[in-house]
Design a protein around this motif. Structure first.
Motif, mmCIF file in Angstrom:
data_model
loop_
_atom_site.group_PDB
_atom_site.id
_atom_site.type_symbol
_atom_site.label_atom_id
_atom_site.label_comp_id
_atom_site.label_asym_id
_atom_site.label_seq_id
_atom_site.Cartn_x
_atom_site.Cartn_y
_atom_site.Cartn_z
ATOM 1 N N LEU A 31 68.250 31.712 40.719
ATOM 2 C CA LEU A 31 68.499 30.332 40.335
ATOM 3 C C LEU A 31 68.598 30.246 38.814
ATOM 4 O O LEU A 31 67.618 30.506 38.108
ATOM 5 N N ARG A 33 69.522 27.988 35.404
ATOM 6 C CA ARG A 33 69.617 26.618 34.890
ATOM 7 C C ARG A 33 70.989 26.324 34.293
ATOM 8 O O ARG A 33 71.543 25.249 34.472
ATOM 9 N N ARG A 253 72.878 31.213 42.337
ATOM 10 C CA ARG A 253 73.299 29.838 42.098
ATOM 11 C C ARG A 253 73.124 29.492 40.624
ATOM 12 O O ARG A 253 72.058 29.728 40.054
ATOM 13 N N VAL A 256 71.388 25.205 38.383
ATOM 14 C CA VAL A 256 70.220 24.742 39.136
ATOM 15 C C VAL A 256 69.005 24.791 38.220
ATOM 16 O O VAL A 256 68.542 25.867 37.839
ATOM 17 N N ASP A 257 68.488 23.643 37.863
ATOM 18 C CA ASP A 257 67.334 23.559 36.966
ATOM 19 C C ASP A 257 66.059 23.490 37.794
ATOM 20 O O ASP A 257 65.765 22.473 38.421
ATOM 21 N N VAL A 258 65.320 24.589 37.808
ATOM 22 C CA VAL A 258 64.029 24.590 38.500
ATOM 23 C C VAL A 258 63.036 23.825 37.634
ATOM 24 O O VAL A 258 62.820 24.163 36.471
ATOM 25 N N THR A 273 63.681 21.602 42.386
ATOM 26 C CA THR A 273 64.653 21.472 41.307
ATOM 27 C C THR A 273 64.585 20.072 40.691
ATOM 28 O O THR A 273 63.988 19.153 41.260
ATOM 29 N N GLU A 275 66.829 18.059 40.642
ATOM 30 C CA GLU A 275 67.567 17.155 41.515
ATOM 31 C C GLU A 275 66.777 16.785 42.759
ATOM 32 O O GLU A 275 67.270 16.063 43.627
ATOM 33 N N GLU A 277 65.585 18.978 45.035
ATOM 34 C CA GLU A 277 65.724 19.933 46.136
ATOM 35 C C GLU A 277 64.499 20.841 46.208
ATOM 36 O O GLU A 277 64.011 21.328 45.184
#
Length: 518
Positions: A31, A33, A253, A256-258, A273, A275, A277
């Motif tokens: 993942l 960012r 991916r 995607v900002d964890v 995330t 968002e 998720e």
């Protein structure tokens, strides 16, 4: 499909871990960012169309000499990864035009350095030969998990082989600062100037403990493996990793900002995330800085109380040029050198580093100039060229200007960045006869710009934190650290902030993957 290993970040360590685990059939999900995969490995047309610049990382000698590449080379090659080489990995050019060039031929280096000063060639042979003789032990210390029974057995074996007193003397010599090594070993100021700037690329200074040993290691590595660049740009490296990981069933991916690591009953069980998720996983591998991990991803968790005390080092300044031809250097023999330092010697390197550490814009920065198009013609249109400049001595927070010419502080503004770039360009102009004629465009990146691109470059520090001995080796990132382990089960930390530290070797990712059975 079973729950994957969740890997936060996509720098070299994250990609090495993901590749090795996925090759063993372990499900992985990387993942990232940013919209770009690869962390500091990034290639873009930032000046003019057709000119491909490595925005941050540029050369891959540490990767080519790493055990990670030894295992992954064939697979990455299948997916298009190629490296371009030159027989002249590095050189120094001093203000008066004196220069020294390192080749990949030891006998030629010995002969050339003897001409600079009697005995200096033989000393070079002794220095790199000593690293070569100790390679098994030394590179185990620099690359393998230090806090382990395997390492304890290795050190015990060395004590038995050498004797305790000789082993003690070996470690003592390894802690020598670069100034002591260079001034005590070489008579030629130009040869001293060849090696002094290289310690900056390890996050150290000529006065830092163990910088002398790191200088010798670099001399050995450059002579043995050169300063290769990735064909097409450093961004081609993560793309080859992506193809390998996906071929083996893993997933990657970007964008995607964890924002949070999920912890239940003292165990990492997934991530959330920004968002909203939620992704569950069998483990979480965080290739991030301590402050990123403990103050953001684990906010409110008591396991990282030491993160607030973790120190970051000097910032990095990058400057890129599109050229209408090749540089005409004021000294001969530099046209095919991969990396040229513009520095006068130990004192000039020490001065610029000290000024940056005190928050000042250096009066005379130490400049590293790369000529990637000379190794890889695909980087620029035919007959054209590019320059990659790294200034490893830039303050993270500006307190002033050592020259008293630039009004600055405390933040890096565009005006300050351009004024500092002008200072660097003035130095470049004095070393390249035709500079004004071939210069087409430039692009500068201040430490703040680099931090904005990559959240792990705190204040523009590319080395994941200060590399002083109190937070290096078994003390990286914290005095109580033990390899990649954290106080939370199934949560592992890798990256430049963990042993074996910064660089493109992928060591911490490799070590973790091996401990996980890859």
């Amino acid at each position: 499909m079973s729950a994957p290993h969740l890997i936060i970040g996509s720098g070299i360590n994250a990609l090495v871990a993901a590749a090795l685990l996925s090759r063993k059939g372990e499900p992985v999900l990387v993942l990232e960012r940013s919209a770009h995969l690869g962390g500091c490995m990034r290639t873009e047309e930032i000046t003019l169309p057709g000119y491909r610049h490595d925005v941050m990382a540029a050369t891959f000698v540490l990767f080519l000499t790493s055990p990670a590449y030894g295992e992954l080379a064939e697979d990455l090659g299948r997916h298009g990864l190629e490296f371009c080489h030159t027989a002249h990995p590095t050189a120094v050019l001093r203000p008066g035009g004196q220069s020294a060039v390192l080749t990949m031929d030891r006998a030629a280096n010995v002969a050339a350095f003897e001409k600079l000063a009697s005995g200096d060639g033989r000393q070079h042979e002794a220095d790199v030969g000593g690293i070569e003789a100790d390679a098994g032990f030394l590179f185990a210390l620099l690359g393998n998990p230090l806090w382990s029974f395997k390492m304890a057995r290795l050190v015990a074996g060395q004590a038995w082989k050498r004797g305790l007193n000789e082993l003690k003397a070996w470690f003592g010599a390894a802690l020598q600062p670069a100034r002591g090594w260079l001034e005590g070993s070489y008579s030629s100021p130009t040869l001293q100037a060849l090696w002094a700037p290289w310690v900056l690329h390890t996050g150290l200074t000529p006065e830092s403990t163990y910088s002398g040993q790191m200088g010798r290691v670099i001399a050995f590595a450059l002579e043995a493996a050169g300063a290769p660049v990735a064909k097409g740009g450093s961004g081609s490296v993560p793309e080859a990793f992506r193809k390998l990981i996906e071929e083996k069933g893993g997933a990657v991916r970007t964008g995607v900002d964890v924002s949070r690591i999920l912890v239940e009953d003292g165990k990492a069980v997934g991530i959330e995330t920004s968002e909203g998720e939620t992704i569950r996983g069998r483990s979480v591998i965080a290739s991030v800085t301590p402050t990123q991990l403990y103050e953001r991803l684990l906010e409110g968790n008591d396991s990282g109380k030491s993160a607030s005390k973790y120190r970051y080092g000097r910032g990095n300044f990058q400057l890129h040029y599109a050229l209408d031809g090749d540089p005409d250097w004021i000294a001969e023999g530099l046209e095919d050198v991969a990396l040229i330092h513009l520095a006068d010697g130990i004192d000039s390197v020490s001065k610029s580093a000290n000024e940056a550490e005190r928050g000042l814009l250096p009066e005379t920065p130490t400049i590293c100039v790369g000529q990637p198009h000379r190794l890889d013609p695909s980087r620029a249109p035919e007959g054209k060229g590019i320059l990659w400049l790294q200034i490893p001595d830039a303050p993270r927070i500006i307190k002033g200007d050592a020259a008293g010419e630039i009004e600055a502080g405390p933040e890096w503004t565009e005006a300050v960045s351009e004024a500092f770039a002008d200072r660097i360009e003035a130095v470049l102009r004095r070393h390249i006869r035709n500079f004004d004629r071939i210069k087409l465009a430039r692009k500068a990146y201040s430490p703040a710009d680099l931090n904005a691109i990559n959240i792990n470059l705190v204040g523009g520090d590319p080395y994941g934190g200060a590399c002083t001995i109190d937070q290096f080796f078994i003390w990286r990132p914290f005095a109580h650290s033990s390899n990649s382990a954290t106080d939370i089960r199934n949560l592992h930390m890798i990256g430049a902030s963990t042993h074996p530290g910064p660089g493109l070797g992928g060591g911490s990712g490799y070590n973790l993957a091996k401990r996980m059975g890859a």
